[in-house]
Design a protein around this motif. Structure first.
Motif, mmCIF file in Angstrom:
data_model
loop_
_atom_site.group_PDB
_atom_site.id
_atom_site.type_symbol
_atom_site.label_atom_id
_atom_site.label_comp_id
_atom_site.label_asym_id
_atom_site.label_seq_id
_atom_site.Cartn_x
_atom_site.Cartn_y
_atom_site.Cartn_z
ATOM 1 N N VAL A 36 -49.566 6.895 96.946
ATOM 2 C CA VAL A 36 -50.869 7.414 97.067
ATOM 3 C C VAL A 36 -51.017 8.739 96.486
ATOM 4 O O VAL A 36 -50.212 9.595 96.763
ATOM 5 N N HIS A 37 -52.046 9.144 95.532
ATOM 6 C CA HIS A 37 -52.172 10.315 94.967
ATOM 7 C C HIS A 37 -53.630 10.857 95.428
ATOM 8 O O HIS A 37 -54.466 10.236 95.612
ATOM 9 N N LEU A 38 -53.378 12.213 96.267
ATOM 10 C CA LEU A 38 -54.624 12.670 96.907
ATOM 11 C C LEU A 38 -55.046 14.016 95.919
ATOM 12 O O LEU A 38 -54.198 14.787 95.691
ATOM 13 N N ILE A 39 -56.112 14.130 95.728
ATOM 14 C CA ILE A 39 -56.871 15.213 95.036
ATOM 15 C C ILE A 39 -57.566 15.966 95.706
ATOM 16 O O ILE A 39 -58.230 15.636 97.085
ATOM 17 N N GLY A 40 -57.203 17.312 95.901
ATOM 18 C CA GLY A 40 -57.627 18.186 96.880
ATOM 19 C C GLY A 40 -56.776 18.303 98.143
ATOM 20 O O GLY A 40 -57.013 18.521 99.170
ATOM 21 N N ILE A 41 -55.358 17.949 97.787
ATOM 22 C CA ILE A 41 -54.357 17.869 98.794
ATOM 23 C C ILE A 41 -54.151 19.313 99.650
ATOM 24 O O ILE A 41 -53.852 19.204 100.843
ATOM 25 N N GLY A 75 -53.581 16.595 106.097
ATOM 26 C CA GLY A 75 -53.345 15.954 107.281
ATOM 27 C C GLY A 75 -53.104 14.446 106.901
ATOM 28 O O GLY A 75 -52.082 13.653 107.185
ATOM 29 N N LEU A 76 -53.975 14.080 105.989
ATOM 30 C CA LEU A 76 -53.878 12.653 105.651
ATOM 31 C C LEU A 76 -52.642 12.329 104.721
ATOM 32 O O LEU A 76 -52.243 11.254 104.921
ATOM 33 N N ALA A 77 -52.433 13.243 103.883
ATOM 34 C CA ALA A 77 -51.000 13.127 103.401
ATOM 35 C C ALA A 77 -50.027 13.185 104.314
ATOM 36 O O ALA A 77 -48.958 12.221 104.188
ATOM 37 N N LEU A 78 -49.890 13.639 105.223
ATOM 38 C CA LEU A 78 -48.788 13.487 106.374
ATOM 39 C C LEU A 78 -48.852 12.228 106.833
ATOM 40 O O LEU A 78 -47.568 11.512 107.341
ATOM 41 N N GLY A 109 -44.647 5.692 105.521
ATOM 42 C CA GLY A 109 -43.654 5.402 104.436
ATOM 43 C C GLY A 109 -44.045 5.553 103.226
ATOM 44 O O GLY A 109 -43.569 4.774 102.039
ATOM 45 N N LYS A 110 -45.296 5.919 102.767
ATOM 46 C CA LYS A 110 -45.799 6.000 101.586
ATOM 47 C C LYS A 110 -45.311 6.959 100.789
ATOM 48 O O LYS A 110 -44.884 7.974 101.357
ATOM 49 N N ARG A 111 -45.214 6.771 99.413
ATOM 50 C CA ARG A 111 -44.783 7.947 98.638
ATOM 51 C C ARG A 111 -46.051 8.705 98.471
ATOM 52 O O ARG A 111 -47.019 8.008 97.837
ATOM 53 N N VAL A 112 -46.296 10.007 98.591
ATOM 54 C CA VAL A 112 -47.465 10.899 98.581
ATOM 55 C C VAL A 112 -47.212 11.864 97.446
ATOM 56 O O VAL A 112 -46.186 12.666 97.521
#
Length: 71
Positions: A14-19, A26-29, A35-38
Motif C-alpha cells: 500500500v502506498h499512502l500520499i500525505g503519509i 496512523g493508517l500506515a502503522l 503485515g502489508k508492505r507500506v
C-alpha cells in the motif's frame, strides 16, 4: 461493485500520499501491523520522531517533490 475490504485484504503493498499527516501516519502503522508492505510520500519533511517510528516499523517514506514538479 468492488468491496473496499476485499481490496485491502488482498493487497500486499500500500502506498499512502500525505503519509506525514496525523491520519495517514496512523493508517500506515495499522497497515504495517496487518503485515502489508507500506510506502508513502509527503511534500513536507516529517518530524524526526515519526521518521524513527517509520524506520523501526519498516515503512519506506520519500519526502519533497520530484525535480521539475510543480508545487
Amino acid at each position: 461493485m468492488i468491496s473496499g475490504g476485499s481490496v485491502l485484504a488482498n493487497a500486499r503493498c500500500v502506498h499512502l500520499i500525505g503519509i506525514g499527516g496525523t491520519g495517514m501516519s496512523g493508517l500506515a502503522l495499522i497497515l504495517r501491523g496487518m503485515g502489508k508492505r507500506v510506502t508513502g510520500s509527503d511534500r513536507a519533511a516529517l518530524p524526526a520522531a515519526l521518521v524513527q517510528v517509520f524506520e523501526r516499523e519498516g515503512v519506506e517514506v520519500r519526502t519533497g517533490l520530484p525535480e521539475g514538479a510543480d508545487a
